[in-house]
Write an enzyme that holds these catalytic residues in place. Structure first.
Site, mmCIF file in Angstrom:
data_model
loop_
_atom_site.group_PDB
_atom_site.id
_atom_site.type_symbol
_atom_site.label_atom_id
_atom_site.label_comp_id
_atom_site.label_asym_id
_atom_site.label_seq_id
_atom_site.Cartn_x
_atom_site.Cartn_y
_atom_site.Cartn_z
ATOM 1 N N HIS A 197 5.798 12.673 7.107
ATOM 2 C CA HIS A 197 5.545 11.238 6.941
ATOM 3 C C HIS A 197 6.235 10.643 5.713
ATOM 4 O O HIS A 197 6.237 9.428 5.533
ATOM 5 C CB HIS A 197 4.034 10.980 6.863
ATOM 6 N N ASP A 398 10.156 5.195 0.034
ATOM 7 C CA ASP A 398 8.990 5.224 0.924
ATOM 8 C C ASP A 398 9.420 5.785 2.278
ATOM 9 O O ASP A 398 10.449 5.360 2.820
ATOM 10 C CB ASP A 398 8.477 3.779 1.122
HETATM 11 C C1 GDG Z 1 2.528 7.584 4.259
HETATM 12 C C2 GDG Z 1 3.970 7.383 3.775
HETATM 13 C C3 GDG Z 1 4.441 6.111 5.894
HETATM 14 C C4 GDG Z 1 -3.346 -0.864 2.266
HETATM 15 N N1 GDG Z 1 -4.178 -1.604 1.519
HETATM 16 C C5 GDG Z 1 -5.290 -1.787 2.239
HETATM 17 C C6 GDG Z 1 -5.124 -1.152 3.470
HETATM 18 N N2 GDG Z 1 -3.924 -0.586 3.453
HETATM 19 C C7 GDG Z 1 -3.327 0.183 4.571
HETATM 20 C C8 GDG Z 1 -2.184 -0.596 5.176
HETATM 21 C C9 GDG Z 1 -1.312 0.515 5.766
HETATM 22 C C10 GDG Z 1 -1.626 1.719 4.866
HETATM 23 O O1 GDG Z 1 -2.766 1.391 4.090
HETATM 24 C C11 GDG Z 1 -0.487 2.040 3.915
HETATM 25 O O2 GDG Z 1 0.558 2.599 4.651
HETATM 26 P P1 GDG Z 1 2.000 2.896 4.015
HETATM 27 O O3 GDG Z 1 2.932 3.208 5.133
HETATM 28 O O4 GDG Z 1 2.434 1.735 3.218
HETATM 29 O O5 GDG Z 1 1.849 4.072 2.966
HETATM 30 P P2 GDG Z 1 1.219 5.553 2.690
HETATM 31 O O6 GDG Z 1 -0.258 5.483 2.598
HETATM 32 O O7 GDG Z 1 1.910 6.006 1.474
HETATM 33 O O8 GDG Z 1 1.590 6.516 3.948
HETATM 34 C C12 GDG Z 1 4.533 6.094 4.361
HETATM 35 C C13 GDG Z 1 3.039 6.471 6.347
HETATM 36 O O9 GDG Z 1 2.582 7.682 5.731
HETATM 37 C C14 GDG Z 1 2.971 6.674 7.877
HETATM 38 O O10 GDG Z 1 3.839 7.672 8.317
HETATM 39 O O11 GDG Z 1 4.766 4.819 6.375
HETATM 40 O O12 GDG Z 1 5.890 5.946 3.976
HETATM 41 O O13 GDG Z 1 4.018 7.364 2.360
HETATM 42 O O14 GDG Z 1 -1.697 0.816 7.068
HETATM 43 O O15 GDG Z 1 -2.702 -1.465 6.122
HETATM 44 N N3 GDG Z 1 -6.067 -1.171 4.436
HETATM 45 C C15 GDG Z 1 -7.219 -1.860 4.163
HETATM 46 N N4 GDG Z 1 -7.453 -2.483 2.968
HETATM 47 C C16 GDG Z 1 -6.519 -2.476 1.978
HETATM 48 O O16 GDG Z 1 -6.756 -3.039 0.911
HETATM 49 N N5 GDG Z 1 -8.161 -1.934 5.108
#
Ligand code: GDG
Length: 500
Positions: A197, A398
């Site tokens: 991921h 990322d």
């Molecule tokens: C890893 C990889 C890859 C965020 N703030 C709140 C909230 N969120 C949710 C968002 C989104 C998730 O968290 C964050 O997803 P990301 O993709 O930005 O990042 P990582 O957690 O680092 O995930 C990344 C991912 O895996 C999938 O393969 O894209 O690159 O690092 O879904 O919506 N959700 C809520 N409140 C918040 O304040 N409910």
């Protein structure tokens, strides 16, 4: 459960991830209950696993004094995607707390996370932590093998296809090693797939890891390895050639290793698009302001580029004073790894920077930055995405970044807002109609924000339409389906559907 795709045979998908798709918590009577996790990955993978009568191997989120304490069934009113995962299909991996800390904090977060995000100066290399990583990966492999043996011994006659083991992420990169070994020795039939991921770094970064060869060998024990984008695939293949001397086929993304051919595939993850549209349609209004909102949503992590982002916003107010009192940056920073000094320092730095910029530009009726350090509900999040004029997604590095995708899904207003994405995120590679913005160059980044704020309506509509169409088509269900297809494990009306 809405499951659009199925695995080819019943009972044959075994998902292996660091955490189970829920955590265990004690209720007021001291009994364990499940607390569901609502992430996109769980939403997508759980229905396929459950529908196929599959298993889930993972850490339950707590260290149990009695490892034999049974896993509770889900609450009868639970409507989350994991509700159908019966307790006999849950395979908890119990690990000694000190060893778990060494593996998770010591190796995964302190070494692999920064290194794989191409920030080697932040990475700590310690052989005792690596040893724990190896041990814990072996524990996961043992539990997976127990499950495989159980599957192999049951319903043998009605199955004509092999079980599929799907391993997730950088925590478990060498699990496949022992599965392959035991499966070969015992004649257990299985296919092993892995999905990373986070980014896979280039060879000159990856080779800094003292046990780089072991990681590659562990991954190459799989039949298929998925990454978000082609660049990560090519980096991986390059490392296999240069570290292990493997024969490779760059064009067809194949690696030959100890007499087996391993497939590598770019499988960009998507979001539960329809769910976000639905949330955005029904969420009440959350912002009462005349200012345009520039929105940032991130875990508070150094890879997400929050300091750079704040500096770019400051530069915008400095160099384009016409935006003063007309725009606000709303930054949501979700607390993450709060017990780690590096993350505490980062929070301190951001707090100070927000204070300094607000102190410098605020007027009696306007503060340039609204900063939320905490989590908001998914409904609120969808409303923020919907009401923002600019989505500012500028990580330094990322794997993919789902926020960029969720933002476009929720942009229901006509005319819509504008997405800005860093080219160093997987989503920057695939979301071509966004404004691509290098977060390292403060002035250039501030010009990107200015361009987004002043973009003509017809251009905004055109760009957003394309972005939304792509994310709707390539949603998280499509991703799961593509993974199964690449594994040759997708059930269709005609039987097995293979990608080749
Ligand atoms: C890893 C990889 C890859 C965020 N703030 C709140 C909230 N969120 C949710 C968002 C989104 C998730 O968290 C964050 O997803 P990301 O993709 O930005 O990042 P990582 O957690 O680092 O995930 C990344 C991912 O895996 C999938 O393969 O894209 O690159 O690092 O879904 O919506 N959700 C809520 N409140 C918040 O304040 N409910």
């Amino acid at each position: 459960i809405n499951c659009r795709y199925a695995v080819t045979s019943s009972g044959c998908m075994i998902v292996v991830s660091n955490r189970l798709p829920f955590v265990l918590q004690r209720d007021e009577d001291g009994k364990f209950v499940r607390k569901a996790s609502a992430g996109g990955l769980v939403t997508a993978v759980a229905p396929v696993a459950i529908n196929g009568n599959g298993y889930w191997v993972g850490w339950p989120g707590v260290h149990l004094e009695d490892p034999d304490e049974p896993i509770p069934e889900s609450d009868p009113w639970d409507i989350t995607p994991t509700a159908g995962l019966k307790s006999d299909k849950v395979v908890p991996v119990h690990i000694d707390p000190v060893k778990f800390d060494d593996y998770y904090n010591g190796c995964c977060n302190a070494t692999l996370w920064p290194l794989f995000h191409s920030m080697p100066d932040r990475a700590l290399f310690r052989r005792d932590k690596w040893k724990s990583y190896v041990d814990v990966n072996k524990d996961f492999a043992d539990r997976t093998l127990e499950t495989l043996r159980r599957v192999d011994n049951s319903d043998q006659d009605i199955r004509n296809d092999v079980p599929l083991v799907w391993i997730h992420d950088y925590h478990l990169m060498i699990v496949a090693n022992w599965i392959r070994e035991a499966a070969t020795e015992e004649g257990i039939r299985c296919k092993i797939g892995f999905f990373l991921h986070i980014p896979f770094p280039s060879w000159d970064i990856f080779r800094l890891f003292p046990w780089a060869d072991e990681i590659l060998q562990g991954m190459l024990a799989c039949d298929m390895i998925g990454f978000h984008i082609a660049d990560y695939c090519l980096n991986f293949i390059d490392c296999c050639q240069r570290c292990l001397g493997c024969r490779i086929d760059r064009k067809n993304l194949l690696v030959e290793h100890v007499g087996r051919t391993v497939r590598v595939r770019a499988l960009p993850i998507g979001i539960p698009y329809d769910r976000f549209v639905h949330l955005a349609e029904k969420a009440p209004k959350v912002l009462s302001t005349n200012q345009k909102i520039i929105l940032g949503v991130d875990r508070l992590d150094y890879t997400k580029g929050l300091v750079h982002r704040l500096l770019s916003f400051e530069s915008l107010l400095e160099n384009f004073p016409e935006h003063r009192e007309k725009v606000s940056l709303l930054q949501i920073a979700v607390p993450s790894r709060t017990d780690v000094k590096e993350y505490q320092d980062l929070k301190e730095e951001i707090d100070q920077l927000v204070g300094r910029i607000n102190g410098k530009f605020s007027t009696p009726n306007w503060a340039p930055i609204r900063y939320i350090y905490g989590c908001v509900t998914q409904d609120e999040l969808a409303a923020f995405y919907r009401e923002a004029a600019v989505g500012l997604v500028t990580p330094l590095r990322d794997g993919m970044n789902l926020v960029a995708k969720e933002f476009v899904a929720c942009q229901l207003n006509v005319p819509p807002g504008v997405l800005i994405v860093s080219p160093f995120a997987g989503s920057g590679e695939t979301m071509h109609e966004a404004i691509i913005c290098n977060p390292y160059e403060t002035e250039g980044a501030s010009e990107c924000i200015h361009r987004a704020l002043t973009m003509p309506e017809d251009e905004r509509i055109l760009r957003m339409n394309y972005l939304r169409r792509r994310e709707k088509l390539n949603d998280v269900n499509y991703w799961t389906k593509s993974f199964l297809q690449a594994m040759g494990s997708l059930a269709t009306q005609n039987g097995v559907d293979d990608i080749e």
